[in-house]
Design a protein around this motif. Structure first.
Motif, PDB file in Angstrom:
ATOM      1  N   TRP A 194     -20.238 -17.521  -6.986  1.00  0.00           N
ATOM      2  CA  TRP A 194     -19.428 -17.909  -5.826  1.00  0.00           C
ATOM      3  C   TRP A 194     -19.619 -19.382  -5.485  1.00  0.00           C
ATOM      4  CZ3 TRP A 194     -15.365 -15.738  -4.010  1.00  0.00           C
ATOM      5  CH2 TRP A 194     -15.180 -14.358  -4.157  1.00  0.00           C
ATOM      6  N   LEU A 195     -20.835 -19.863  -5.603  1.00  0.00           N
ATOM      7  CA  LEU A 195     -21.100 -21.267  -5.309  1.00  0.00           C
ATOM      8  C   LEU A 195     -20.276 -22.176  -6.204  1.00  0.00           C
ATOM      9  CD1 LEU A 195     -22.797 -23.492  -3.938  1.00  0.00           C
ATOM     10  CD2 LEU A 195     -24.512 -23.138  -5.729  1.00  0.00           C
ATOM     11  N   ASN A 196     -20.277 -21.892  -7.498  1.00  0.00           N
ATOM     12  CA  ASN A 196     -19.532 -22.734  -8.430  1.00  0.00           C
ATOM     13  C   ASN A 196     -18.020 -22.567  -8.270  1.00  0.00           C
ATOM     14  OD1 ASN A 196     -21.319 -24.198 -10.704  1.00  0.00           O
ATOM     15  ND2 ASN A 196     -22.381 -22.346  -9.992  1.00  0.00           N
ATOM     16  N   VAL A 197     -17.567 -21.342  -7.968  1.00  0.00           N
ATOM     17  CA  VAL A 197     -16.134 -21.147  -7.728  1.00  0.00           C
ATOM     18  C   VAL A 197     -15.671 -22.016  -6.560  1.00  0.00           C
ATOM     19  CG1 VAL A 197     -14.421 -19.503  -6.892  1.00  0.00           C
ATOM     20  CG2 VAL A 197     -15.975 -18.852  -8.736  1.00  0.00           C
ATOM     21  N   LEU A 198     -16.427 -22.015  -5.487  1.00  0.00           N
ATOM     22  CA  LEU A 198     -16.041 -22.772  -4.297  1.00  0.00           C
ATOM     23  C   LEU A 198     -16.113 -24.272  -4.548  1.00  0.00           C
ATOM     24  CD1 LEU A 198     -17.830 -20.624  -1.561  1.00  0.00           C
ATOM     25  CD2 LEU A 198     -15.386 -20.715  -2.034  1.00  0.00           C
ATOM     26  N   TRP A 199     -17.175 -24.744  -5.159  1.00  0.00           N
ATOM     27  CA  TRP A 199     -17.333 -26.181  -5.330  1.00  0.00           C
ATOM     28  C   TRP A 199     -16.394 -26.737  -6.391  1.00  0.00           C
ATOM     29  CZ3 TRP A 199     -23.344 -27.290  -4.948  1.00  0.00           C
ATOM     30  CH2 TRP A 199     -23.719 -27.196  -3.609  1.00  0.00           C
ATOM     31  N   PHE A 200     -16.202 -26.024  -7.488  1.00  0.00           N
ATOM     32  CA  PHE A 200     -15.272 -26.524  -8.499  1.00  0.00           C
ATOM     33  C   PHE A 200     -13.821 -26.460  -8.002  1.00  0.00           C
ATOM     34  CE2 PHE A 200     -18.822 -26.221 -11.450  1.00  0.00           C
ATOM     35  CZ  PHE A 200     -18.582 -27.295 -12.279  1.00  0.00           C
ATOM     36  N   SER A 201     -13.499 -25.427  -7.237  1.00  0.00           N
ATOM     37  CA  SER A 201     -12.155 -25.383  -6.636  1.00  0.00           C
ATOM     38  C   SER A 201     -11.970 -26.550  -5.674  1.00  0.00           C
ATOM     39  CB  SER A 201     -11.956 -24.054  -5.897  1.00  0.00           C
ATOM     40  OG  SER A 201     -12.054 -22.960  -6.780  1.00  0.00           O
ATOM     41  N   SER A 202     -12.996 -26.858  -4.919  1.00  0.00           N
ATOM     42  CA  SER A 202     -12.928 -28.003  -4.018  1.00  0.00           C
ATOM     43  C   SER A 202     -12.714 -29.296  -4.785  1.00  0.00           C
ATOM     44  CB  SER A 202     -14.213 -28.080  -3.190  1.00  0.00           C
ATOM     45  OG  SER A 202     -14.198 -29.203  -2.348  1.00  0.00           O
ATOM     46  N   LEU A 203     -13.403 -29.421  -5.922  1.00  0.00           N
ATOM     47  CA  LEU A 203     -13.233 -30.627  -6.738  1.00  0.00           C
ATOM     48  C   LEU A 203     -11.810 -30.722  -7.301  1.00  0.00           C
ATOM     49  CD1 LEU A 203     -14.593 -33.089  -8.034  1.00  0.00           C
ATOM     50  CD2 LEU A 203     -15.218 -31.617  -9.973  1.00  0.00           C
ATOM     51  N   VAL A 204     -11.248 -29.593  -7.721  1.00  0.00           N
ATOM     52  CA  VAL A 204      -9.875 -29.588  -8.243  1.00  0.00           C
ATOM     53  C   VAL A 204      -8.893 -29.988  -7.150  1.00  0.00           C
ATOM     54  CG1 VAL A 204      -8.042 -28.116  -9.146  1.00  0.00           C
ATOM     55  CG2 VAL A 204     -10.352 -27.920 -10.064  1.00  0.00           C
TER      56      VAL A 204
END
Length: 704
Positions: free
Chosen positions: A160-170
């Motif tokens: 979940w952490l990576n989903v949220l942060w990578f989505s934020s970066l996109v």
């Protein structure tokens, strides 16, 4: 060019023309029977000569400058927003990248795990040895370590952490990329100069920005950045809750406070129009809620309509046009023009619609009444379809901006909008092809903007009379269709109401031309009298009678701008028509005229309401106008004793034909003159010193 200056110039021209007419004492008597409405060619010639070229050029220049100022301001605002957004997007992307570099390792197995497994195996083997001199014994069987057998499973928190942060970066990178595109579009959309060709090119660019929803795309990057911030803070909370609960609780409280504030300032402008916390997210939320509301209401109304009508729908299926394939296969195509050449070709092809858009954009971007005042000046430079589209654009702008016809239009000056509508109707009358559904719909679009309020000039009164009377006669010829019939009723009723307001109440004076228009409308309507049509025909005929009396009163009042010869000719015609009115009343058979007097389909309700409605028609359209005529100097002898007695007998026959009537407070009685007709008949009889002795009250039953 203000409406006052336009109207003053027109009034001066009319004044000189009237003075020349009155100074001409050798004028021949006009042939009333030979008079006819002006042809479309004559109307077009009149409209083309009304405004000089210098006046048109001034109007075009003012409109182009207004559109240019608004256009440049729009592009500058978009460019400034994109510049600010790019700075924030760059900072946000840098921060997110630093966090993501560390977080993605949580999705991979630890590189030290295989080494640890080997060491654990060696330790287990050593523990399995026992030393009994001179022998070394193993108590455990040796097993090989299968390093590929154990599979790594990332923790759910890490996922979940990576989903949220990578989505934020996109989202952050996407907003920056979109902002770069918008800046490129803005640079391509810039147009300098205020010449007619530059104005058309600028309007072409503006139409493209509106058509391709560039304004909507501009609000997307800020929303993406806000979403990126929300996702980053959400991922931060996930990380902290896996590390330390106390730190996570404190940060969660701060983030919750921030989210509450963010949602509050986003939602408040949606429901409070005076709230200053407006943002692209608020606008997007408002648009979505509005669309949902409109769709839900549309569905509910549609269902209710279908339930009410209990009718089946007809679905028309278009057949494929196979000849398009042949056209594509055999048609020759020209060379592709250059980038600028394509724009110039489109401008040349759509120059009229671009000119129309310039005129309406000048008003929609400034909401200044002077652009409404000057709009009729340039109507002759537009095609008939674009003249109508001007009013369609105005209606869409007013509906989208204010929801209805705004009070601000009336406050800035009540005459520009109806003056525009009158000139628009004149251009519709100048069309060579009339009577089809498209023409009727165009009249409906223009007529929506016509009303009579505030300051009204003599030229406006004359233009209203001539335009509406000819329009009513034109509609009478196409009344065989249901749509035209409804439109005709509206136009004819509006014409009668306008004449009563302008000439009876406001006191404007007729010209011979305007009286001829009213006379022609009266004759057409009386010739169309058909008792089989029921109430509709009775109402129209009585309104036409009121127009006859209106013409006679205007002729003998002294307010009309008529030469002595014209006044004599018009009065002679009126005297010829009064016996026709007398004969019409004598031949009037009331039986069956109740049909259609109510929107209700029930026969009983129409019969019970008709006596109320018939009394109202007689009082408003026949008795009151004759009383006003008899009270004027020279009018008493025109209202003969025989005519008065005939009116009394006509009302008596109506009472005998419809002896029963509903109470006055019945919900379906929309109008009544029963409480006035006896007193009005008494007043009418007093003109010729007659006694109102018809025993109406004793011969007619009481209300049931």
């Amino acid at each position: 060019m203000s409406s006052e200056s336009i109207l003053q110039d027109r009034e001066a021209k009319d004044g000189h023309a009237l003075l020349d007419d009155r100074n001409d004492n050798t004028e021949a008597a006009p042939d009333i029977e030979a008079w006819s409405f002006p042809s479309p060619e004559a109307i077009r010639e009149e409209l083309s000569k009304e405004f000089p070229d210098e006046q048109k050029e001034k109007v075009w220049t003012e409109a182009a400058e207004a559109v240019k100022a608004s256009y440049d301001q729009l592009l500058a605002r978009w460019k400034e927003e994109m510049d600010t957004l790019l700075v924030y997007a760059g900072v946000s992307s840098a921060v997110l990248t630093a966090f993501n570099v560390e977080s993605y390792h949580l999705l991979q197995p630890d590189p030290s795990d295989p080494t640890l497994a080997v060491l654990q195996q060696i330790s287990a083997q050593l523990n399995g040895y026992t030393f009994s001199p001179p022998f070394l014994n193993s108590t455990h069987a040796a097993t090989s370590v299968d390093l590929t057998r154990a599979q790594f499973h990332a923790p759910a928190s890490a996922v979940w952490l990576n989903v949220l942060w990578f989505s934020s970066l996109v989202f952050s990178f996407g907003s920056a990329l979109l902002a770069l595109f918008v800046k490129q579009w803005i640079n391509e959309a810039k147009v300098d100069g205020t010449s007619r060709q530059s104005a058309r090119l600028r309007q072409y660019r503006l139409n493209g920005l509106v058509k391709w929803r560039v304004g909507t795309i501009v609000v997307i990057p800020p929303i993406l950045l806000q979403l990126a911030s929300v996702l980053f803070l959400s991922g931060l909370l996930v990380l902290l809750w896996t590390l330390h609960s106390t730190v996570a609780a404190v940060v969660s409280l701060l983030v919750a406070s921030f989210f509450t504030f963010f949602l509050g300032v986003t939602i408040l402008p949606v429901f409070k129009g005076d709230c200053s916390y407006r943002s692209p997210a608020s606008v997007a939320m408002y648009v979505v809620l509005t669309c949902i509301r409109n769709v839900v209401l549309w569905v509910i109304r549609r269902v209710c309509r279908e339930i009410y009508r209990l009718a089946t729908r007809w679905v028309h299926v278009r057949q494929a046009q196979l000849d398009r394939l042949g056209d594509f296969a055999w048609r020759g195509y020209d060379d592709i023009p250059t980038w600028r050449g394509r724009d110039l070709n489109m401008i040349h092809e759509h120059h009229s619609s671009l000119d129309r858009a310039i005129a309406t954009s000048a008003y929609s971007t400034t909401a200044h009444a002077k652009f409404l005042s000057s709009m009729p000046v340039i109507f002759t430079d537009l095609t008939p379809d674009d003249v109508v589209m001007c009013f369609d654009d105005l209606r869409k702008f007013m509906k989208g901006e204010w929801g209805q016809l705004p009070e601000i239009v009336l406050d800035d000056g009540p005459t520009p909008l109806p003056m525009c509508a009158l000139y628009g109707l004149r251009h519709l009358l100048a069309r060579p092809e009339k009577g089809d559904n498209e023409w009727v719909n165009d009249v409906h679009v223009v007529l929506y903007h016509y009303f009579m309020e505030g300051t009204i000039t003599a030229h406006m009164a004359e233009l209203s009379c001539k335009t509406l009377c000819q329009l009513a006669v034109e509609f009478r010829g196409y009344r065989h269709l249901a749509t035209e019939d409804r439109q005709y009723r509206r136009v004819f009723g509006l014409t009668c109401a306008t004449l009563e307001l302008l000439y009876d109440q406001k006191g404007f004076g007729h010209t011979y031309d305007t009286l001829s228009h009213v006379r022609a409308m009266y004759e057409v309507e009386m010739a169309a009298w058909d008792p089989s049509q029921g109430f509709i025909s009775l109402r129209d005929a009585t309104q036409a009678i009121s127009m006859l009396v209106h013409c006679i009163r205007a002729t003998i009042s002294g307010r009309s701008q008529l030469s002595p010869v014209q006044a004599d000719a018009m009065l002679a015609w009126g005297k010829e028509q009064l016996p026709r009115l007398h004969q019409w009343l004598r031949d009037l058979s009331w039986t069956g005229l109740h049909k259609g007097c109510l929107a209700l389909s029930g026969h009983t309700a129409q019969v019970l309401a008709f006596r109320h409605i018939a009394s109202h028609l007689l009082v408003a359209n026949v008795i009151d106008p004759l009383i006003a005529l008899g009270s004027m100097q020279g009018g008493r002898e025109l209202v003969s004793k025989e005519l008065i007695v005939t009116i009394e007998h006509a009302w008596l026959r109506a009472c005998l034909a419809y002896p029963d009537f509903a109470p006055l407070d019945a919900i379906y009685v929309w109008s009544s003159g029963l409480d006035q007709i006896d007193s009005r008949l008494t007043e009418l009889c007093a003109i010729q010193q007659l006694d109102h002795e018809l025993p109406l009250d004793s011969s007619v039953p009481h209300a049931t």
